[in-house]
Design a protein around this motif. Structure first.
Motif, PDB file in Angstrom:
ATOM      1  N   PRO A 149      -2.227  11.486  -4.577  1.00  0.00           N
ATOM      2  CA  PRO A 149      -1.679  10.676  -5.162  1.00  0.00           C
ATOM      3  C   PRO A 149      -0.347  10.762  -5.713  1.00  0.00           C
ATOM      4  CG  PRO A 149      -3.894  10.756  -5.946  1.00  0.00           C
ATOM      5  CD  PRO A 149      -3.477  12.116  -5.494  1.00  0.00           C
ATOM      6  N   ASN A 150      -0.181  11.973  -6.013  1.00  0.00           N
ATOM      7  CA  ASN A 150       1.489  12.298  -6.562  1.00  0.00           C
ATOM      8  C   ASN A 150       2.297  12.292  -5.272  1.00  0.00           C
ATOM      9  OD1 ASN A 150       0.761  12.598  -9.262  1.00  0.00           O
ATOM     10  ND2 ASN A 150       0.444  14.882  -9.016  1.00  0.00           N
ATOM     11  N   MET A 151       1.958  12.809  -3.980  1.00  0.00           N
ATOM     12  CA  MET A 151       2.692  12.733  -3.005  1.00  0.00           C
ATOM     13  C   MET A 151       3.085  11.122  -2.593  1.00  0.00           C
ATOM     14  SD  MET A 151       1.266  15.740  -0.367  1.00  0.00           S
ATOM     15  CE  MET A 151       2.348  15.429   0.856  1.00  0.00           C
ATOM     16  N   LYS A 152       2.020  10.330  -2.575  1.00  0.00           N
ATOM     17  CA  LYS A 152       2.407   9.046  -2.583  1.00  0.00           C
ATOM     18  C   LYS A 152       3.399   8.270  -3.475  1.00  0.00           C
ATOM     19  CE  LYS A 152      -2.316   8.069  -0.475  1.00  0.00           C
ATOM     20  NZ  LYS A 152      -3.493   7.111  -0.549  1.00  0.00           N
ATOM     21  N   MET A 200       1.054  -1.188  -0.041  1.00  0.00           N
ATOM     22  CA  MET A 200       0.016  -0.372   0.164  1.00  0.00           C
ATOM     23  C   MET A 200       0.912   1.244  -0.174  1.00  0.00           C
ATOM     24  SD  MET A 200      -2.827   1.410   2.862  1.00  0.00           S
ATOM     25  CE  MET A 200      -3.807  -0.119   2.548  1.00  0.00           C
ATOM     26  N   LEU A 201       0.517   2.256  -1.005  1.00  0.00           N
ATOM     27  CA  LEU A 201       1.385   3.378  -0.920  1.00  0.00           C
ATOM     28  C   LEU A 201       0.709   4.440   0.218  1.00  0.00           C
ATOM     29  CD1 LEU A 201       1.225   4.273  -4.743  1.00  0.00           C
ATOM     30  CD2 LEU A 201       3.059   3.008  -3.406  1.00  0.00           C
ATOM     31  N   ARG A 202       1.837   4.893   0.875  1.00  0.00           N
ATOM     32  CA  ARG A 202       1.206   6.018   1.878  1.00  0.00           C
ATOM     33  C   ARG A 202       1.740   7.283   1.933  1.00  0.00           C
ATOM     34  NH1 ARG A 202      -0.039   2.731   6.322  1.00  0.00           N
ATOM     35  NH2 ARG A 202       0.437   0.624   6.427  1.00  0.00           N
ATOM     36  N   LEU A 203       0.900   8.228   2.511  1.00  0.00           N
ATOM     37  CA  LEU A 203       1.438   9.604   2.449  1.00  0.00           C
ATOM     38  C   LEU A 203       2.732   9.678   3.297  1.00  0.00           C
ATOM     39  CD1 LEU A 203      -1.916  11.522   2.597  1.00  0.00           C
ATOM     40  CD2 LEU A 203      -0.290  11.775   0.778  1.00  0.00           C
ATOM     41  N   PRO A 204       3.472  10.587   2.692  1.00  0.00           N
ATOM     42  CA  PRO A 204       4.644  10.744   3.752  1.00  0.00           C
ATOM     43  C   PRO A 204       4.190  12.002   4.631  1.00  0.00           C
ATOM     44  CG  PRO A 204       4.747  11.918   1.486  1.00  0.00           C
ATOM     45  CD  PRO A 204       3.695  11.052   1.371  1.00  0.00           C
ATOM     46  N   GLY A 205       4.959  12.250   5.637  1.00  0.00           N
ATOM     47  CA  GLY A 205       4.738  13.041   6.748  1.00  0.00           C
ATOM     48  C   GLY A 205       4.707  14.413   6.197  1.00  0.00           C
ATOM     49  N   PHE A 206       3.912  15.474   6.739  1.00  0.00           N
ATOM     50  CA  PHE A 206       3.925  16.896   6.409  1.00  0.00           C
ATOM     51  C   PHE A 206       2.899  17.483   7.335  1.00  0.00           C
ATOM     52  CE2 PHE A 206       0.358  14.956   4.177  1.00  0.00           C
ATOM     53  CZ  PHE A 206      -0.780  15.625   4.385  1.00  0.00           C
ATOM     54  N   LYS A 207       3.133  18.927   7.400  1.00  0.00           N
ATOM     55  CA  LYS A 207       2.360  19.716   8.164  1.00  0.00           C
ATOM     56  C   LYS A 207       1.111  20.472   7.430  1.00  0.00           C
ATOM     57  CE  LYS A 207       2.508  23.790  11.437  1.00  0.00           C
ATOM     58  NZ  LYS A 207       3.383  24.845  11.998  1.00  0.00           N
ATOM     59  N   LEU A 208       0.030  20.131   7.724  1.00  0.00           N
ATOM     60  CA  LEU A 208      -1.235  20.740   7.411  1.00  0.00           C
ATOM     61  C   LEU A 208      -1.464  22.151   8.202  1.00  0.00           C
ATOM     62  CD1 LEU A 208      -3.473  20.314   5.301  1.00  0.00           C
ATOM     63  CD2 LEU A 208      -4.774  19.085   7.072  1.00  0.00           C
ATOM     64  N   GLU A 209      -1.728  22.946   7.150  1.00  0.00           N
ATOM     65  CA  GLU A 209      -2.164  24.187   7.409  1.00  0.00           C
ATOM     66  C   GLU A 209      -3.717  24.703   6.891  1.00  0.00           C
ATOM     67  OE1 GLU A 209      -0.965  26.328   9.645  1.00  0.00           O
ATOM     68  OE2 GLU A 209       1.260  26.042   9.512  1.00  0.00           O
ATOM     69  N   GLU A 210      -4.584  25.254   7.827  1.00  0.00           N
ATOM     70  CA  GLU A 210      -5.894  25.267   7.381  1.00  0.00           C
ATOM     71  C   GLU A 210      -6.407  26.702   7.564  1.00  0.00           C
ATOM     72  OE1 GLU A 210      -8.239  21.061   7.841  1.00  0.00           O
ATOM     73  OE2 GLU A 210      -7.324  21.747   9.678  1.00  0.00           O
ATOM     74  N   PRO A 211      -5.893  27.797   6.699  1.00  0.00           N
ATOM     75  CA  PRO A 211      -6.303  29.064   6.965  1.00  0.00           C
ATOM     76  C   PRO A 211      -7.806  29.336   6.483  1.00  0.00           C
ATOM     77  CG  PRO A 211      -4.821  28.663   4.817  1.00  0.00           C
ATOM     78  CD  PRO A 211      -5.015  27.523   5.731  1.00  0.00           C
ATOM     79  N   THR A 212      -8.177  30.374   7.135  1.00  0.00           N
ATOM     80  CA  THR A 212      -9.798  30.645   6.801  1.00  0.00           C
ATOM     81  C   THR A 212      -9.803  32.005   5.834  1.00  0.00           C
ATOM     82  OG1 THR A 212      -9.852  32.008   8.683  1.00  0.00           O
ATOM     83  CG2 THR A 212     -10.545  29.772   8.951  1.00  0.00           C
ATOM     84  N   ASP A 213      -8.938  32.566   5.573  1.00  0.00           N
ATOM     85  CA  ASP A 213      -8.936  33.511   4.389  1.00  0.00           C
ATOM     86  C   ASP A 213      -7.496  33.473   3.183  1.00  0.00           C
ATOM     87  OD1 ASP A 213      -6.477  35.316   5.570  1.00  0.00           O
ATOM     88  OD2 ASP A 213      -7.757  35.224   7.212  1.00  0.00           O
ATOM     89  N   VAL A 214      -7.733  34.062   2.222  1.00  0.00           N
ATOM     90  CA  VAL A 214      -6.969  34.190   1.105  1.00  0.00           C
ATOM     91  C   VAL A 214      -5.495  34.753   1.770  1.00  0.00           C
ATOM     92  CG1 VAL A 214      -6.211  34.896  -1.350  1.00  0.00           C
ATOM     93  CG2 VAL A 214      -8.455  33.793  -0.708  1.00  0.00           C
ATOM     94  N   SER A 215      -5.520  35.655   2.567  1.00  0.00           N
ATOM     95  CA  SER A 215      -4.287  36.508   2.801  1.00  0.00           C
ATOM     96  C   SER A 215      -3.556  35.652   3.884  1.00  0.00           C
ATOM     97  CB  SER A 215      -4.662  38.020   3.699  1.00  0.00           C
ATOM     98  OG  SER A 215      -3.731  38.574   4.290  1.00  0.00           O
ATOM     99  N   ARG A 216      -3.992  35.164   4.434  1.00  0.00           N
ATOM    100  CA  ARG A 216      -3.159  33.944   5.632  1.00  0.00           C
ATOM    101  C   ARG A 216      -2.579  32.819   4.737  1.00  0.00           C
ATOM    102  NH1 ARG A 216       0.515  33.191   8.757  1.00  0.00           N
ATOM    103  NH2 ARG A 216       0.621  31.419  10.168  1.00  0.00           N
ATOM    104  N   ALA A 217      -3.368  32.346   3.656  1.00  0.00           N
ATOM    105  CA  ALA A 217      -2.777  31.384   2.771  1.00  0.00           C
ATOM    106  C   ALA A 217      -1.682  31.830   2.381  1.00  0.00           C
ATOM    107  CB  ALA A 217      -4.101  30.786   1.980  1.00  0.00           C
ATOM    108  N   THR A 218      -1.834  32.900   1.534  1.00  0.00           N
ATOM    109  CA  THR A 218      -0.673  33.524   0.685  1.00  0.00           C
ATOM    110  C   THR A 218       0.779  33.762   1.880  1.00  0.00           C
ATOM    111  OG1 THR A 218      -1.405  35.698   1.033  1.00  0.00           O
ATOM    112  CG2 THR A 218      -1.973  34.388  -1.022  1.00  0.00           C
ATOM    113  N   GLU A 219       0.621  34.152   3.052  1.00  0.00           N
ATOM    114  CA  GLU A 219       1.517  34.390   3.967  1.00  0.00           C
ATOM    115  C   GLU A 219       2.143  32.956   4.166  1.00  0.00           C
ATOM    116  OE1 GLU A 219      -0.449  36.278   7.282  1.00  0.00           O
ATOM    117  OE2 GLU A 219      -0.762  38.229   6.429  1.00  0.00           O
ATOM    118  N   LEU A 220       1.392  32.205   4.294  1.00  0.00           N
ATOM    119  CA  LEU A 220       2.233  30.593   4.642  1.00  0.00           C
ATOM    120  C   LEU A 220       2.927  30.404   3.541  1.00  0.00           C
ATOM    121  CD1 LEU A 220      -1.102  28.961   6.204  1.00  0.00           C
ATOM    122  CD2 LEU A 220       1.192  29.484   7.555  1.00  0.00           C
ATOM    123  N   LEU A 221       2.600  30.335   2.256  1.00  0.00           N
ATOM    124  CA  LEU A 221       3.134  30.046   1.213  1.00  0.00           C
ATOM    125  C   LEU A 221       4.546  30.919   1.013  1.00  0.00           C
ATOM    126  CD1 LEU A 221       0.409  29.443  -1.797  1.00  0.00           C
ATOM    127  CD2 LEU A 221       1.582  27.812  -0.431  1.00  0.00           C
TER     128      LEU A 221
END
Length: 340
Positions: free
Chosen positions: A40-43, A1-22
């Motif tokens: 799938p591509n990460m797997k 079975m292909l598994r996702l590698p480890g990563f940190k998930l961020e869940e902003p509630t507005d576009v401004s915060r999302a762009t800041e995280l990027l």
């Protein structure tokens, strides 16, 4: 079975915060909406972000609306199933609804998004494989290697653009709104693409596609999308074509456009289509002859390569078949053309 590698998930509630995280995480971060391509591509080890920024909690990206001038505004995280079913899209841009309805299968359309399909990574049968498979082959230009397995000795990646909605948006003259920490900008969808399969978009990695803007079409607008694939669902296109016909008050063609996809790294507009279709009336013998002539133009200009599954010679011979059928369907106001 292909598994996702480890990563940190961020869940902003507005576009401004999302762009800041990027901006904060740079090359280590990627955006996710529906996730039908990213996970799938990460797997497979194709994408290796340390931080994934989710857009799913940004309500401003989930709407479809019309503006006073008739522009249809589609939020980037509107799902493909919502896009296909929306009556405003079906009436104002029928080919866009058709293309969205043919992406993958119903489960994936319920998750996949309008913005995600526009920003879909290019695909190649030598690239979209597991890490073990690619390592055994010796990798390729697009990921970890220095050899193109499609074009012997090739120094440029020719992985194919396979996003069904992209050619339709080109025929509709759509523009795309991107936002980043530097501000917002609008890009005509025609100007988004470049002929580089590794990254075929003129967009920075820190930018987020937030809106797709489709201008009001001519009163006599007709459109259709044709898709060649092995199965009736799930598959990416072996070939896809979008057709726009604008009819005058007398019912004759006064404007025409054909754009194809799943050939090379960018969608391809077929030249001189208007020259042969303008002035003909759908349903007439002259229109049928013009549709065949336009299909012949596509056959001479669209040259499928061995970059996606399916015999390239077969795919090329199907180009004029699908272009002609889709032109006829657009003229008649019929639904999508697809192979089962």
């Amino acid at each position: 079975m292909l598994r996702l590698p480890g990563f940190k998930l961020e869940e902003p509630t507005d576009v401004s915060r999302a762009t800041e995280l990027l901006a904060e995480h740079g090359e280590k971060a990627m955006v996710v909406a529906g996730g039908t391509d990213l996970w799938p591509n990460m797997k497979h080890g194709l994408f290796e972000p340390e931080v994934v920024v989710s857009l799913n909690h940004i309500d401003a990206l989930r709407d479809i609306r019309t503006e006073p001038d008739g522009t249809l505004v589609i939020g980037a995280t509107v799902t493909l199933s919502e896009l296909a079913a929306d009556e405003r899209v079906r009436s104002r841009a029928p080919a866009l609804a058709q293309a969205a309805s043919l992406v993958a299968g119903p489960q994936l359309r319920a998750m996949g998004t309008a913005g995600g399909n526009v920003m879909l990574d290019t695909r190649c049968q030598w690239y979209n494989q597991t890490h073990f498979w690619r390592k055994s082959l010796g990798y390729c230009l697009k990921k970890d290697g220095s050899v193109c397995h499609v074009v012997a000795g090739g120094r440029k990646c020719v992985a194919a653009a396979s996003n069904d909605t992209a050619p339709v948006l080109m025929t509709l003259g759509a523009t795309l709104r991107f936002e980043s920490t530097s501000g917002a900008r609008e890009v005509p969808v025609d100007e988004l693409w470049k002929a580089d399969g590794i990254w075929n978009k003129k967009a920075e990695k820190g930018e987020i596609l937030t809106e797709i803007r489709v201008p009001a079409q001519a009163a006599g607008h007709h459109g259709a999308y044709g898709k060649l694939r092995d199965r009736g669902s799930i598959d990416y296109p072996l070939f896809g074509c979008a057709v726009r016909l604008d009819l005058d008050e007398a019912g004759a063609v006064e404007g025409a456009d054909v754009v194809c996809v799943a050939l090379v790294a960018r969608p391809l507009r077929i030249k001189r289509v208007g020259d042969v279709l303008i002035g003909t009336r759908p349903g007439s013998p002259e229109f049928e002859d013009a549709a065949r002539e336009a299909a012949d133009l596509a056959h001479s200009q669209a040259k499928p390569m061995d970059n996606i599954p399916g015999d390239a010679l077969y795919r090329r011979e199907m180009v004029p078949v699908y272009v002609r059928r889709t032109i006829v369907a657009a003229g008649a106001g019929e639904g999508p053309i697809h192979h089962v």
